[in-house]
Design an enzyme around this catalytic site. Structure first.
Site, PDB file in Angstrom:
ATOM      1  CB  CYS A   1      -0.963   0.015   1.187  1.00 13.21           C
ATOM      2  SG  CYS A   1      -0.299  -0.639   2.710  1.00 13.21           S
TER       3      CYS A   1
ATOM      4  CB  CYS B   1      11.830  -3.215   0.967  1.00 16.12           C
ATOM      5  SG  CYS B   1      11.141  -4.355  -0.261  1.00 16.12           S
TER       6      CYS B   1
ATOM      7  CB  SER C   1       7.896  -3.283 -13.379  1.00 13.42           C
ATOM      8  OG  SER C   1       7.467  -4.587 -13.719  1.00 13.42           O
TER       9      SER C   1
ATOM     10  CG  ASP D   1       9.173  -9.785 -16.096  1.00 11.81           C
ATOM     11  OD1 ASP D   1       8.877  -8.623 -15.723  1.00 11.81           O
ATOM     12  OD2 ASP D   1       8.360 -10.726 -16.098  1.00 11.81           O
TER      13      ASP D   1
ATOM     14  CB  CYS E   1       7.988 -10.600   1.121  1.00  8.03           C
ATOM     15  SG  CYS E   1       8.151  -8.976   1.878  1.00  8.03           S
TER      16      CYS E   1
END
Length: 458
Positions: free
Chosen positions: A8, A231, A282, A344, A381
């Site tokens: 989020c 992270c 991405s 990727d 994770c």
């Protein structure tokens, strides 16, 4: 292990006029961090709150924003639950929003329930809020989180005093400060600040507790940080490419990761190919880095449906696969007869990259060589991204226990993955190459997805 945890974004604003529209814009600019829920809370003689299921632009109306009066407030976008959450307490009305994951939530809920504390659904934000509300003031409550919570959090508390902002003592999740025209903001990513014409000031320091009000940013307390543990997946995938986190540009990091892949191909004898292409979106920064290092032509081979969501941040596997099919269509003219290096960011379950390789070959690609910016994901994770079980991690279907500790092991895995997805070859960045590309000390990163080590237990 739960299949899905929180992913989020949070945004807070203290303005010299009505703030709801700018908060609405701010969380829209963080929409890539979660598309299931969105919410805004403002303060004007009390907390006013509206949350929705769905995306910001689709669900918030002009009427909603009118119903959110006040000059300061906070917003949230989420994969998992509705936030901000409003509370009535002896500390006054407050609203809480956070990004992260509480590993010991079940244990804490059990302890608090034994003391008579009720819970609604046992969400992480409930746990955090009730720890805060058990203290005599918000500052003491926020400081107590560091001694109580195992996990990651970047957190905002809306109150009559202003907006409290804090980050866990390891700095797992990003949180950034900005200012403009007597207005002060805090955001999960710098892109929301930059696109609203704020000057990006600095990152909130791990363990720092800040009060944002009409006087600006006031550090109320700095808790000691045992070590940093940013992270690393933020730079590889989660964050937007136009953001800068903890002093490192996401674009620069992805370019470097792609260059590392090209460097490995060069070192291992080179690769005969016609073009390098990204898996949008991405994969683009990584592919550009590969292109610059290798000299191969950069060419799009997929058309990206801008109205689709990020497939990785969907709440279920079925939703992820359906969104992946909607998201990309093959550009046949660019593909037919070509030898393609397809870049990727990562391979999690392997189903989506399998479909992409199949689609390219069906469209006439002569060869498809897959290159992956992240090392093989070996562990679920615990700290905030879409969490997986071990069974869902493709690399764990090959190596059931232990870690990849040599190039021979990595190459064996790559050959197995290539056969599994139908690619002519597959190569990942090694963990050492990945860390080197980020230009940050290894000891300042959380690499738990790859090495299995929780930073607070090292």
């Amino acid at each position: 292990m739960k299949d899905i945890q929180d992913n989020c974004g949070i945004f807070g604003l203290f303005a010299n006029g009505p703030c709801s529209f700018e908060i609405y814009q701010g969380i829209d600019l963080l929409q890539h961090r979660g598309q299931e829920y969105c919410g805004i809370a403002t303060f004007d003689c009390g907390v006013h709150q509206i949350t929705h299921h769905g995306k910001v632009l689709n669900r918030f109306t002009d009427q909603d924003l009118v119903k959110l009066p006040g000059n300061w407030g906070i917003g949230h976008v989420s994969l998992k639950e509705r936030q901000p959450v409003k509370w009535l307490s002896l500390l006054g009305e407050i609203a809480v929003a956070f990004s992260g994951n509480v590993i010991n939530a079940d244990e804490l809920i059990h302890e608090m329930m034994e003391r008579g504390t009720p819970f609604w659904r046992g969400y992480n934000v409930e746990v955090l809020s009730k720890i805060i509300l058990e203290k005599n003031d918000i500052l003491a409550g926020l400081a107590a989180l560091a001694d109580t919570i195992k996990g990651a959090y970047a957190l905002l508390v809306l109150s009559r005093e202003g907006i409290y902002a804090t980050r866990d003592v390891y700095g797992f999740r990003p949180l950034i400060l900005g200012q403009a025209r007597g207005t002060y903001a805090v955001s999960s990513e710098s892109r929301a600040l930059q696109n609203l014409d704020f000057e990006v000031l600095r990152d909130v320091r791990p363990g720092e507790i800040i009060l944002i009000n009409e006087h600006g940013f006031n550090t109320l307390k700095q808790l000691p940080s045992p070590r940093l543990a940013h992270c690393a997946f933020e730079w590889a995938y989660t964050a937007s490419i136009d953001s800068c986190l903890d002093g490192l540009s996401v674009q620069e990091a992805r370019n470097n990761l792609g260059a590392q892949l090209a460097q490995r191909d060069e070192a291992e004898g080179g690769l005969a190919a016609d073009l390098v292409a990204p898996v949008p979106m991405s994969g683009m920064g990584h592919a550009i880095g590969y292109h610059r290092r290798s000299g191969l032509n950069y060419q799009e081979v997929f058309h990206y449906n801008r109205y689709a969501d990020r497939s990785y941040t969907q709440a279920t596997q079925v939703a992820r696969e359906q969104m992946a099919k909607r998201k990309l269509s093959v550009l046949h003219h660019a593909v037919k007869g070509r030898r393609i290096v397809l870049i990727d960011d990562s391979i999690v379950r392997g189903t989506q990259i399998l479909h992409k390789v199949h689609d390219l070959k069906k469209a006439g690609a002569r060869e498809v060589h897959v290159r992956v910016a992240c090392p093989p994901l070996m562990y679920p994770c615990d700290f905030g991204i879409s969490t997986r079980t071990y069974d869902e991690l493709l690399a764990r279907q090959f190596l059931h226990q232990g870690d990849i500790t040599s190039l021979d092991q990595l190459q064996d895995l790559e050959a197995w993955v290539a056969r599994r997805i139908g690619a002519d070859s597959v190569k990942y960045n090694s963990l050492d190459a990945f860390v080197q590309a980020l230009h940050l000390p290894r000891c300042d990163l959380c690499l738990k997805c790859w090495d299995g080590a929780r930073p607070m237990e090292k």
